[in-house]
Design a protein around this motif. Structure first.
Motif, PDB file in Angstrom:
ATOM      1  N   ARG A   1      -3.243  -1.246  10.763  1.00 27.84           N
ATOM      2  CA  ARG A   1      -1.927  -1.491   9.800  1.00 27.84           C
ATOM      3  C   ARG A   1      -0.576  -2.543  10.949  1.00 27.84           C
ATOM      4  NH1 ARG A   1      -3.937  -0.334   5.978  1.00 27.84           N
ATOM      5  NH2 ARG A   1      -4.133   1.055   4.959  1.00 27.84           N
ATOM      6  N   SER A   2      -0.634  -2.015  12.305  1.00 30.02           N
ATOM      7  CA  SER A   2       0.200  -2.981  12.694  1.00 30.02           C
ATOM      8  C   SER A   2      -0.507  -4.779  12.851  1.00 30.02           C
ATOM      9  CB  SER A   2       0.755  -2.666  14.457  1.00 30.02           C
ATOM     10  OG  SER A   2      -1.131  -2.981  15.319  1.00 30.02           O
ATOM     11  N   SER A   3      -1.561  -5.249  12.854  1.00 30.95           N
ATOM     12  CA  SER A   3      -1.830  -6.757  13.176  1.00 30.95           C
ATOM     13  C   SER A   3      -2.031  -6.651  11.132  1.00 30.95           C
ATOM     14  CB  SER A   3      -2.680  -6.286  13.013  1.00 30.95           C
ATOM     15  OG  SER A   3      -3.718  -6.473  14.450  1.00 30.95           O
ATOM     16  N   ALA A   4      -2.310  -6.252  10.016  1.00 31.26           N
ATOM     17  CA  ALA A   4      -1.809  -6.156   9.361  1.00 31.26           C
ATOM     18  C   ALA A   4      -0.388  -6.848   9.090  1.00 31.26           C
ATOM     19  CB  ALA A   4      -2.360  -5.495   7.890  1.00 31.26           C
ATOM     20  N   ALA A   5       0.795  -5.799   8.728  1.00 29.90           N
ATOM     21  CA  ALA A   5       1.691  -6.175   9.002  1.00 29.90           C
ATOM     22  C   ALA A   5       2.216  -7.009   9.732  1.00 29.90           C
ATOM     23  CB  ALA A   5       2.900  -4.585   9.647  1.00 29.90           C
ATOM     24  N   ALA A   6       2.169  -7.923  10.309  1.00 31.73           N
ATOM     25  CA  ALA A   6       1.856  -8.688  11.418  1.00 31.73           C
ATOM     26  C   ALA A   6       1.169 -10.049  10.618  1.00 31.73           C
ATOM     27  CB  ALA A   6       2.153  -9.217  12.557  1.00 31.73           C
ATOM     28  N   ASP A   7       0.636 -10.174   9.494  1.00 30.21           N
ATOM     29  CA  ASP A   7      -0.119 -11.230   8.723  1.00 30.21           C
ATOM     30  C   ASP A   7      -1.287 -11.550   9.390  1.00 30.21           C
ATOM     31  OD1 ASP A   7       0.424 -11.955   6.472  1.00 30.21           O
ATOM     32  OD2 ASP A   7       1.162 -14.186   6.874  1.00 30.21           O
TER      33      ASP A   7
ATOM     34  N   ASP B   1      -7.559  -2.943   2.692  1.00 30.09           N
ATOM     35  CA  ASP B   1      -6.282  -3.504   1.629  1.00 30.09           C
ATOM     36  C   ASP B   1      -6.372  -5.439   1.789  1.00 30.09           C
ATOM     37  OD1 ASP B   1      -5.532  -4.581   4.198  1.00 30.09           O
ATOM     38  OD2 ASP B   1      -3.185  -3.365   4.210  1.00 30.09           O
TER      39      ASP B   1
ATOM     40  N   ASP C   1      -0.023   5.581  13.989  1.00 29.04           N
ATOM     41  CA  ASP C   1       0.990   5.791  13.943  1.00 29.04           C
ATOM     42  C   ASP C   1       0.710   6.225  15.581  1.00 29.04           C
ATOM     43  OD1 ASP C   1       0.602   7.883  13.564  1.00 29.04           O
ATOM     44  OD2 ASP C   1       2.875   8.203  12.725  1.00 29.04           O
TER      45      ASP C   1
ATOM     46  N   HIS D   1      -5.349  -7.160   3.391  1.00 25.75           N
ATOM     47  CA  HIS D   1      -5.663  -8.073   4.984  1.00 25.75           C
ATOM     48  C   HIS D   1      -7.114  -7.204   5.689  1.00 25.75           C
ATOM     49  CE1 HIS D   1      -1.071  -9.307   4.778  1.00 25.75           C
ATOM     50  NE2 HIS D   1      -1.788 -10.082   5.314  1.00 25.75           N
TER      51      HIS D   1
END
Length: 921
Positions: A120-126, A143, A253, A145
């Motif tokens: 999730r954190s990597s996907a949030a960073a594109d 998703d 998280d 990403h």
């Protein structure tokens, strides 16, 4: 410029899958390595595909997680990690680190949660994310990403792939899992809701679990099988559904002390890799590392594992002088090890080829007798040698040690000196058996064959039979093996047996109770079992042939019924075809899946579907049951009749079941069902010879009687001491009625409680067995413990003792070690606690029947009564008795069996007589 994808590997998932899916692989020392090699192969392949990517291999940490605190039975169905897998975890972790791959293991959370958080954190960073896993739970993370790849199957799953595979998108995977549950992780879900129903509900409502429960009134109109009954079922299990939702949700998280950019692979530690690969015997990989090192300007040389140089003095006896020397040496020895070499594994058919002996460690001799290959040297005369050895081997005062000595005893008993079938060698004085010494020391620690024991305890890799005889159809029998190879192999057997015995005696000396189990139970039983095996049982082959024909007719009828229900013909033995019929065509709920992700057609699944009144699973279960009886018994038993004796000779195994119980094979007589008419008919084929009867002597409710003794509960003691029907007495206590008012159903429920508690049955299990709800079952159990407080006290006391000392004991001192008794994982710990409660009862029952066998054999031998034990199954002995002695033996066998243990309650022995085993039972 686009970022290289983050690659996250579900190491725990691949570890299990590699272990179960790939062929077993071991080192020359017997260390399992297959899972390590499988996972490392997969990691190397994945790394080549993404050479520039951040990369992390994530494993579950030891101990429990927040989910165990949320739901105590989380993952309770999972068995303990197999020993052959557990020993591979550390070498795998070390190899991953030595390759330079970042390895993550975070306490109190599962690998899934670590992967979910990083994804999730990597996907949030594109940054795109590749998750390498075979776990369906991960589909919830997919998703735009995040993509799943299954390196073992080559499949790739994006958003559309999730929809295609599961019928719902990634956003509803958690809802899907919450409804159908997960048998593997013991996520309960909603009972009776399988894959198709879960998908139908979510798609039909057009939302997730929350929306479904807000619109239960719309469910009856959905095109789902049994839709009208679903709202009530969903409402009843609402709390469990939302708990399942929480359990199935991957945390995203988790506080992590690592940044994605730090997850770059480092340079391999080539020296560490060579050391590990040397230990694991991955020889081609050692060469690969050395080539890489050379290109990098390094030189890495594997260090040979330190082996203490011990000179062995093995010889092959081919002349009279050396034979006389060894005969004198054996006569003077306080103890000697011996072993036989033969033409096969069946002790009733194999021919003696030679014998080996050892008196001192590292010194042994092989005496060949019948090697007959082209160019074989002259050997001493077989009968002359055996007649010379006979007094020594038959002397009960001359102490001997063997490895699985029962086999050697039977071979020598059948060796027919001078062609006289009645003239063999009756071996006496076998005081020790290394297989049994190892087994009594720790029944769960290792396999108890000589090769495994040598590797584990002596650090010595023995010469294996395949190394000298070859494999498969071209494998040589021992008489065809050249003496240059046969001599050292056979001599080593005797030498290693002696060395193991010396080591085991030192270990057993630290626990006198274990010495008594070896000396007073296991070793006296060896010649008794050998005699029973040689005696064999008479079987009516014609009757079995008739039964096979009838079973064949029934199977054909069941096959016809299955085709009719399915609406087409299919192969009932094909899981793939059966899965298509059950799930795709007939729309039954998928209750479990195989390791490869296919809908399971295992027997437990069919049983559960049958309980839901689906007709085809009922027919299939009947078909499988009858098919197994036919192939295993009615077809096979006539083929197992020994042409020399005309009887069937099973083999009994003392060192298999962890609790001390005997098992049997070729044929396995423990598994003949007695609750079905077909199973009882198989027992009818075990018959008495003319002029004899079969007599069956069976301990009645022995484990419950042992429970009463261990628990010292006044209520149970009173019931057994006064010869009451204990199930009726329990029913009177639990249901609060007078003894004479207990109904048949109440007695049946009480019986389920009595036996269920011994085996750690939960309220859920009891409810399912006796057809009540969980609340009612819990009330019955609570009432039982209130009436029999001694039982509850025993259970609590046993749990505490097991946790403190790591093992439990039988009344006679046999130990069962419990590796998971202090596990942080509640499911593992509870499983070990259930075993701790049951093992003293089951193990004591095993000890009692063994003592009884020795006592009964001694009585029959000393008295000269024309009767003999021919079978032992569970708590029962079966004898052949001359007709005019039946009454005498019936009366006298009871005290011999009843006195096998002194309990606070009588050991009741029930005796039956008949022309066949079924009549006698």
């Amino acid at each position: 410029m686009s970022k290289a994808p983050l690659v996250l590997v579900d190491g725990s998932s691949y570890l299990y899958r590699a272990f179960h899916a790939l062929p077993p692989l071991t080192t020359s020392r017997g260390m399992p390595t297959g899972a390590v090699k499988g996972v490392l192969n997969m990691l190397k392949s994945l790394r080549k595909q993404y050479p520039d990517s951040p990369f992390a291999v994530v494993f579950d940490a030891k101990g429990g997680t927040f989910r165990d605190e949320m739901f105590a039975d989380y993952k309770a169905n999972r068995p303990s990690m197999p020993d052959d897998l557990r020993v591979q975890v550390e070498p795998l972790h070390a190899s991953v680190r030595a390759l330079g791959y970042p390895l993550l293991c975070v306490d109190n959370v599962e690998a899934d949660d670590v992967i979910g958080t990083l994804a999730r954190s990597s996907a949030a960073a594109d940054r795109p994310v590749i998750i390498s896993t075979g776990d369906k739970d991960m589909a919830q993370l997919v998703d735009g990403h995040v993509t799943l790849v299954n390196t073992m199957t080559g499949s790739v799953m994006d958003i559309e792939g999730v929809k295609e595979k599961f019928g719902v998108g990634p956003e509803h995977i958690i809802d899907y899992l919450a409804l159908m549950g997960d048998k593997v992780d013991n996520i309960p879900g909603v009972p009776g809701v399988g894959e198709k129903t879960a998908v139908g509900l979510l798609v039909g409502i057009g939302g997730g679990l929350k929306e479904l429960y807000e619109n239960l009134d719309k469910v009856p109109a959905l095109p789902i099988r049994g839709a009208k009954n679903l709202p009530a079922k969903l409402e009843e299990h609402k709390d469990m559904a939302f708990l399942s939702y929480q359990l199935a949700t991957i945390k995203v998280d988790v506080p992590l002390e690592v940044e994605v950019e730090a997850l770059m692979c480092g340079e391999p530690d080539r020296e560490a890799l060579v050391e590990l690969y040397t230990e694991l015997e991955f020889k081609s990989w050692i060469d690969e590392v050395q080539r890489d090192a050379k290109r990098a300007g390094q030189e890495v040389v594997p260090e040979a594992a330190p082996v203490a140089a011990v000179e062995t003095r093995y010889e092959t006896i081919l002349d009279q002088a050396r034979f006389d020397h060894w005969l004198e040496k054996l006569a003077k020895a306080e103890l000697f090890a011996f072993d036989t070499e033969t033409t096969g594994l069946d002790a009733q058919k194999a021919q003696l080829v030679g014998l080996s002996f050892a008196v001192e460690p590292h010194e042994a001799a092989y005496l060949p007798l019948t090697h007959s290959y082209m160019g074989a040297p002259a050997q001493l005369d077989r009968d002359t040698v055996l007649l010379a050895l006979k007094p020594l081997l038959e002397d009960p005062a001359k102490a001997k040690v063997g490895q699985n000595a029962k086999y050697d005893i039977n071979i020598l008993a059948n060796c027919a000196i001078g062609g006289d079938l009645a003239q063999g060698i009756t071996v006496r004085g076998v005081k020790f058996d290394t297989m049994l010494e190892s087994y009594v020391l720790d029944s769960t620690a290792t396999r108890h064959d000589m090769d495994s024991l040598s590797a584990k305890y002596l650090g010595h890799s023995t010469i294996t039979f395949e190394q000298i005889a070859g494999k498969g159809a071209k494998q040589l029998t021992f008489d065809q093996i050249p003496l240059e190879q046969a001599g050292p192999y056979a001599a080593e057997d005797a030498d290693v047996t002696l060395r193991l015995h010396q080591l085991f005696q030192a270990k057993l000396a630290a626990a006198p109770s274990l010495i008594s189990v070896v000396d007073e139970i296991e070793m006296p039983l060896v010649p008794v079992l050998a005699k029973i095996e040689r005696q064999g049982a008479l079987v009516d082959a014609d009757l079995l042939g008739v039964q096979s024909g009838e079973l064949g007719d029934k199977l054909a009828e069941l096959e016809r019924q299955a085709y009719e229900i399915a609406g087409e013909e299919f192969n009932l033995g094909s899981p793939k075809q059966l899965g298509v019929i059950l799930y795709d065509k007939l729309g039954m709920p998928v209750l479990n899946k195989t390791a490869k992700g296919q809908a399971s057609t295992a027997e437990a699944v069919l049983a559960e579907l049958a309980e839901q009144d689906f007709p085809l699973p009922k027919v299939l279960m009947q078909y499988r049951s009858l098919s197994k009886l036919k192939s295993t018994y009615t077809d096979r038993l006539p083929e197992q009749i020994n042409p020399r004796t005309g009887r069937i000779h099973t083999s009994y195994h003392q060192a298999v079941a962890a609790t001390g119980r005997l098992s049997s094979s070729d044929p396995n007589l423990q598994n003949i069902p007695i609750r079905t008419a077909e199973g009882r008919r198989i027992r009818q084929a075990f018959v008495a010879p003319k002029g004899y009867k079969l007599l069956a002597a069976d301990y009645s409710q022995i484990e419950l009687r042992i429970m009463a003794h261990l628990a010292k509960d006044e209520g149970l003691l009173h019931a057994f001491q006064n010869n009451l029907d204990v199930h009726r007495a329990t029913a009177a206590e639990v249901f609060g009625v007078e003894l004479d008012q207990v109904t048949t159903d109440q007695r049946r429920s009480a019986k389920a409680i009595n036996f269920g508690l011994i085996y750690g049955m939960s309220a859920f299990g009891l409810a399912k067995q006796i057809g009540v709800d969980n609340k009612q079952a819990r009330e019955y159990i609570d009432r039982y413990f209130a009436r029999y407080p001694g039982v509850l006290a025993y259970m609590e006391r046993t749990r505490a003792q097991a946790a403190e000392q790591g093992y439990v004991e039988t009344l006679f001192g046999r130990r069962l070690y419990l590796a998971d008794i202090n596990a942080k994982n509640p499911a593992l710990r509870k499983g070990a606690e259930r075993t701790a409660i049951n093992a003293p009862m089951q193990g004591t029952a095993a000890d009692i029947i063994k003592r009884a066998m020795v006592a009964v054999d001694g009585w029959l031998t000393e008295s000269g009564i024309d009767a003999r034990v021919i079978l032992q199954v569970h708590d029962e002995l079966v004898l052949e008795v001359r007709e005019d002695l039946v009454e005498q033996v019936s009366q006298q066998i009871r005290p011999h069996m009843s006195s096998a243990a002194e309990l606070d309650v009588p050991l009741l022995v029930e005796v039956g007589v008949g022309n066949n085993w079924d009549e006698a039972h």
